[in-house]
Design a protein around this motif. Structure first.
Motif, PDB file in Angstrom:
ATOM      1  N   PHE A  75      13.381   4.678  -7.105  1.00 25.72           N
ATOM      2  CA  PHE A  75      12.823   3.352  -6.857  1.00 25.72           C
ATOM      3  C   PHE A  75      11.897   2.929  -8.003  1.00 25.72           C
ATOM      4  O   PHE A  75      12.025   1.830  -8.540  1.00 25.72           O
ATOM      5  CB  PHE A  75      12.062   3.349  -5.520  1.00 25.72           C
ATOM      6  N   ILE A  76      10.984   3.819  -8.403  1.00 27.23           N
ATOM      7  CA  ILE A  76      10.047   3.506  -9.483  1.00 27.23           C
ATOM      8  C   ILE A  76      10.808   3.265 -10.792  1.00 27.23           C
ATOM      9  O   ILE A  76      10.491   2.347 -11.548  1.00 27.23           O
ATOM     10  CB  ILE A  76       9.002   4.635  -9.646  1.00 27.23           C
ATOM     11  N   ALA A  77      11.829   4.057 -11.060  1.00 28.90           N
ATOM     12  CA  ALA A  77      12.629   3.869 -12.269  1.00 28.90           C
ATOM     13  C   ALA A  77      13.335   2.512 -12.253  1.00 28.90           C
ATOM     14  O   ALA A  77      13.382   1.822 -13.280  1.00 28.90           O
ATOM     15  CB  ALA A  77      13.651   4.994 -12.411  1.00 28.90           C
ATOM     16  N   ASP A  78      13.853   2.115 -11.093  1.00 28.17           N
ATOM     17  CA  ASP A  78      14.519   0.813 -10.987  1.00 28.17           C
ATOM     18  C   ASP A  78      13.530  -0.330 -11.155  1.00 28.17           C
ATOM     19  O   ASP A  78      13.842  -1.336 -11.806  1.00 28.17           O
ATOM     20  CB  ASP A  78      15.248   0.677  -9.652  1.00 28.17           C
ATOM     21  N   GLU A 134       0.850  -1.174   0.000  1.00 23.94           N
ATOM     22  CA  GLU A 134       0.000   0.000   0.000  1.00 23.94           C
ATOM     23  C   GLU A 134       0.892   1.232   0.000  1.00 23.94           C
ATOM     24  O   GLU A 134       1.995   1.210   0.549  1.00 23.94           O
ATOM     25  CB  GLU A 134      -0.908   0.012   1.228  1.00 23.94           C
ATOM     26  N   VAL A 135       0.394   2.285  -0.608  1.00 24.40           N
ATOM     27  CA  VAL A 135       1.144   3.527  -0.750  1.00 24.40           C
ATOM     28  C   VAL A 135       0.314   4.663  -0.180  1.00 24.40           C
ATOM     29  O   VAL A 135      -0.912   4.641  -0.253  1.00 24.40           O
ATOM     30  CB  VAL A 135       1.464   3.785  -2.238  1.00 24.40           C
ATOM     31  N   ALA A 136       0.988   5.654   0.402  1.00 17.19           N
ATOM     32  CA  ALA A 136       0.319   6.866   0.876  1.00 17.19           C
ATOM     33  C   ALA A 136       1.182   8.063   0.496  1.00 17.19           C
ATOM     34  O   ALA A 136       2.400   8.028   0.649  1.00 17.19           O
ATOM     35  CB  ALA A 136       0.116   6.830   2.387  1.00 17.19           C
ATOM     36  N   PHE A 137       0.539   9.102  -0.024  1.00 12.61           N
ATOM     37  CA  PHE A 137       1.247  10.341  -0.310  1.00 12.61           C
ATOM     38  C   PHE A 137       1.208  11.193   0.948  1.00 12.61           C
ATOM     39  O   PHE A 137       0.142  11.459   1.501  1.00 12.61           O
ATOM     40  CB  PHE A 137       0.628  11.052  -1.507  1.00 12.61           C
ATOM     41  N   PHE A 145       9.826   7.421   1.702  1.00 10.85           N
ATOM     42  CA  PHE A 145      10.745   7.863   0.666  1.00 10.85           C
ATOM     43  C   PHE A 145      10.622   9.367   0.450  1.00 10.85           C
ATOM     44  O   PHE A 145       9.510   9.909   0.470  1.00 10.85           O
ATOM     45  CB  PHE A 145      10.401   7.197  -0.679  1.00 10.85           C
ATOM     46  N   THR A 146      11.750  10.011   0.174  1.00 11.50           N
ATOM     47  CA  THR A 146      11.720  11.393  -0.298  1.00 11.50           C
ATOM     48  C   THR A 146      11.287  11.339  -1.774  1.00 11.50           C
ATOM     49  O   THR A 146      11.315  10.262  -2.402  1.00 11.50           O
ATOM     50  CB  THR A 146      13.101  12.052  -0.205  1.00 11.50           C
ATOM     51  N   PRO A 147      10.922  12.475  -2.353  1.00 14.04           N
ATOM     52  CA  PRO A 147      10.541  12.453  -3.772  1.00 14.04           C
ATOM     53  C   PRO A 147      11.630  11.879  -4.683  1.00 14.04           C
ATOM     54  O   PRO A 147      11.336  11.081  -5.577  1.00 14.04           O
ATOM     55  CB  PRO A 147      10.270  13.929  -4.087  1.00 14.04           C
ATOM     56  N   ASP A 148      12.885  12.248  -4.469  1.00 12.87           N
ATOM     57  CA  ASP A 148      13.973  11.726  -5.302  1.00 12.87           C
ATOM     58  C   ASP A 148      14.169  10.224  -5.116  1.00 12.87           C
ATOM     59  O   ASP A 148      14.404   9.489  -6.074  1.00 12.87           O
ATOM     60  CB  ASP A 148      15.283  12.451  -5.004  1.00 12.87           C
TER      61      ASP A 148
END
Length: 67
Positions: free
Chosen positions: A56-59, A24-27, A48-51
Motif C-alpha cells: 500500500f505504501i509503495a503504491d 490515523e494509524v496504529a501499529f 493490514f498485514t506487514p506485506d
C-alpha cells in the motif's frame, strides 16, 4: 471493534494539516497496521498485514492510487 484494535494507540502523520482529510494509524500486535478515518473513529478500521502495508505504501509513494 475488531479484537486486534482493542487498546490500539492511534496517531496522525506529522505531515497532516488541520484539514479534514486525515487518517490515523496504529501499529498492532503481530506487526499488523490499523488505519482509520480520523473524523469517524467509531467506523470500522482497516487492518493490514506487514506485506499488505508495504505494498500500500509503495503504491501511494509511486502515485498508483487515484482519488
Amino acid at each position: 471493534m475488531k479484537p486486534e484494535l482493542a487498546g490500539a494507540r492511534w496517531f496522525k502523520s506529522s505531515h497532516s494539516s488541520a484539514g479534514s482529510e486525515c487518517v490515523e494509524v496504529a501499529f498492532l500486535e503481530g506487526a499488523k497496521v490499523g488505519v482509520r478515518d480520523s473524523k469517524n473513529v467509531n467506523f470500522p478500521a482497516l487492518v493490514f498485514t506487514p506485506d499488505q502495508w508495504d505494498a500500500f505504501i509503495a503504491d501511494v509513494a509511486g502515485g498508483k492510487l487515484g482519488h
